[in-house]
Design an enzyme around this catalytic site. Structure first.
Site, mmCIF file in Angstrom:
data_model
loop_
_atom_site.group_PDB
_atom_site.id
_atom_site.type_symbol
_atom_site.label_atom_id
_atom_site.label_comp_id
_atom_site.label_asym_id
_atom_site.label_seq_id
_atom_site.Cartn_x
_atom_site.Cartn_y
_atom_site.Cartn_z
ATOM 1 N N GLY A 115 0.809 -1.217 0.000
ATOM 2 C CA GLY A 115 0.000 0.000 0.000
ATOM 3 C C GLY A 115 0.840 1.263 0.000
ATOM 4 O O GLY A 115 1.873 1.335 0.670
ATOM 5 N N ALA A 184 16.486 -6.098 24.470
ATOM 6 C CA ALA A 184 15.639 -7.290 24.627
ATOM 7 C C ALA A 184 15.958 -8.362 23.586
ATOM 8 O O ALA A 184 16.158 -9.534 23.921
ATOM 9 C CB ALA A 184 14.170 -6.902 24.562
ATOM 10 N N VAL A 187 19.584 -10.036 24.232
ATOM 11 C CA VAL A 187 19.745 -10.932 25.393
ATOM 12 C C VAL A 187 18.810 -12.139 25.326
ATOM 13 O O VAL A 187 19.135 -13.204 25.843
ATOM 14 C CB VAL A 187 19.609 -10.202 26.762
ATOM 15 C CG1 VAL A 187 20.725 -9.186 26.941
ATOM 16 C CG2 VAL A 187 18.254 -9.581 26.960
ATOM 17 N N GLY A 271 18.751 -2.819 17.592
ATOM 18 C CA GLY A 271 17.526 -2.032 17.513
ATOM 19 C C GLY A 271 16.831 -2.114 16.165
ATOM 20 O O GLY A 271 17.190 -2.926 15.305
ATOM 21 N N HIS A 444 0.035 -16.043 49.703
ATOM 22 C CA HIS A 444 1.251 -16.769 50.082
ATOM 23 C C HIS A 444 1.058 -18.253 49.814
ATOM 24 O O HIS A 444 0.006 -18.790 50.119
ATOM 25 C CB HIS A 444 1.534 -16.551 51.573
ATOM 26 C CG HIS A 444 2.705 -17.333 52.077
ATOM 27 N ND1 HIS A 444 4.005 -16.956 51.842
ATOM 28 C CD2 HIS A 444 2.767 -18.506 52.773
ATOM 29 C CE1 HIS A 444 4.817 -17.854 52.393
ATOM 30 N NE2 HIS A 444 4.087 -18.804 52.960
#
Length: 465
Positions: A115, A184, A187, A271, A444
């Site tokens: 597009g 991210a 790693v 990145g 807990h």
């Protein structure tokens, strides 16, 4: 017979585009979506989802290798790399089919092809045979996403120097890999390959790995990764890669001088860069600044009727951000009054092992912003559930404003913390104070108790430390 006039056309079907299209349909807008590749975009097909499938395989393999710790003996477990890749692709295909179903259910027209926006609120779509059709709409949303950033010192060839896409479909497992960049993507892949037996070196330009996270989280992950056998080079830069021989010779400039690393494959994880080329921005006159489309708080561009969301606009390049932006944008188009997005309350998650999750200010950034802070930390080594699960690595760290008790930020590293961060995002949205969090009874034994305990630690009321 398909129509050529719509209330809304969305360019791109990733988690920004397809979510915007569904919300628009819910609000009664006649909607079409244009997609040149697979429905669901990078996130579903080549990003968030298939990587999590690979990471799960790695985690299962690690469990089996440590079965003895749980009183179970297993012999001769082998990582079947091809099988892991196949499972990951199957998961992605299933998700893409799911989006197809949602498009049909919401009566959204799918237009397959490339597009390009045109003046006069039109979109020209070229199908795979090059045949062009022009569609028009009252509103057009650009959601074309991003791709792996190529560094000039190492152009990707798809064989020896690869991006994330190739990293999840390699034909065979490399013996040695150099990962460039420790965000991210870097790693997560480093963890995956290291855990199935590849020798991994991480090269990071900044002075610590996962540099956007709190310093203490970076230190903890580095320690855990080194213990797992990875080599980590920070304040280091790849100046070139020689791919002429059988493998790669990677030249790295460090504080101590030059070093050459040998490996089979280099993963470039430096990145992403927005997909702005060849989509008609110049023809329409849409403003771009620093590689991003300029928009207001409701994602309007400078040209009436044209909007942009997701990785093509400023802000974190995250799937959940794109989805939220898409919904806000469409609600505004439909005449509603949505609140603008609070970019300081966006959770970030990294799915390495242990996982990392964070939201809001780091301790350093809070101080930079002029806050006096109270910091509370609770290590999972003191958590009953973590001990029982054999997952004692990591901690929860909370940063409060000393004056009003506002929760400025949260930083977690540990098992399943990506599932725990949503509590923090919700209570920050509700403007909860530290004292209220301490008095919020947590179940807990759970990992999530560490949140309450970290809050208590900030106010010197911690019980289990």
């Amino acid at each position: 017979m398909s129509s050529s006039k719509f209330d809304l056309i969305v360019l791109g079907s990733g988690p920004g585009g397809y979510v915007a299209a569904i919300r628009a349909s819910q609000l009664g807008l006649k909607t079409a979506i244009v997609e040149a590749a697979e429905l669901g975009g990078i996130c579903l097909n080549w990003g968030c989802i298939p990587t999590k499938a690979l990471l799960k395989s790695a985690q299962v393999f690690e469990y089996i290798n440590h079965a003895n710790d749980y009183g179970i003996s297993v012999k001769d477990a082998k990582a079947d790399f091809t099988g892991m890749v196949k499972r990951s692709r199957d998961v992605a295909d299933g998700m893409s089919k799911g989006v197809q179903f949602l498009m049909k259910k919401n009566k959204i027209e799918i237009i397959s092809g490339w597009g390009k926006i045109q003046p006069g609120k039109k979109v020209e779509v070229a199908d795979k045979d090059g045949k062009k059709t022009v569609y028009s709409a009252d509103n057009i949303i650009i959601a074309t996403g991003a791709r792996s950033r190529e560094l000039p010192s190492m152009p990707q060839d798809g064989e020896k120097i690869i991006g994330y896409r190739k990293a999840m479909t390699l034909e065979k497992q490399p013996k040695k890999m150099v990962v460039v960049g420790s965000g991210a993507i870097g790693v997560e892949f480093a963890y995956f390959y290291n855990s199935i037996g590849t020798e991994v070196t991480i090269v990071e330009y900044m002075d610590r790995i996962v540099p956007v996270e709190d310093v203490e989280v970076s230190k903890a992950l580095e320690k855990i990764y080194k213990k797992a056998g990875m080599k980590i080079m920070t304040s280091s830069e790849v100046t070139g890669v020689d791919t002429k021989g059988a493998g790669c010779k990677v030249k790295v400039k460090t504080a101590k001088g030059e070093e050459t690393l040998e490996c089979d494959v280099v993963l470039s994880a430096a990145g992403v860069v927005s997909n702005l080329e060849n989509i008609g921005l110049e023809d329409v006159g849409i403003l771009v600044e620093k590689g991003k489309i300029k928009v207001d708080e409701y994602y309007k561009t400078n040209m009436p009727g044209y909007y942009a969301i997701g990785d093509v606009v400023p802000g974190p390049a995250l799937a959940h951000v794109a989805s939220a932006e898409g919904i806000i944008c469409v609600e505004k188009i439909a005449g509603h009054n949505p609140d603008p997005l609070d970019y300081n309350n966006i959770p970030g998650c990294t799915y390495c092992s242990p996982e990392i999750a964070s939201v809001g200010y780091t301790e350093a950034k809070a101080k930079e912003a002029g806050y006096e802070v109270r910091v509370g930390k609770f290590p999972f080594s003191a958590s009953g559930k973590a001990s029982a699960a054999g997952a004692k690595d990591g901690f929860v760290k909370l940063v409060f404003d000393k004056k009003y008790g506002e929760l400025l930020g949260a930083h977690m590293i540990g098992a399943n913390v990506t599932e725990m961060i949503a509590e923090i995002v919700a209570i920050r949205k509700l403007e909860t104070t530290g004292h209220e969090l301490i008095k919020t009874v947590h179940p807990h034994p759970t990992m999530s108790e560490a949140v309450m305990e970290a809050a208590a630690a900030a106010y010197d009321e911690v019980i289990h430390l």
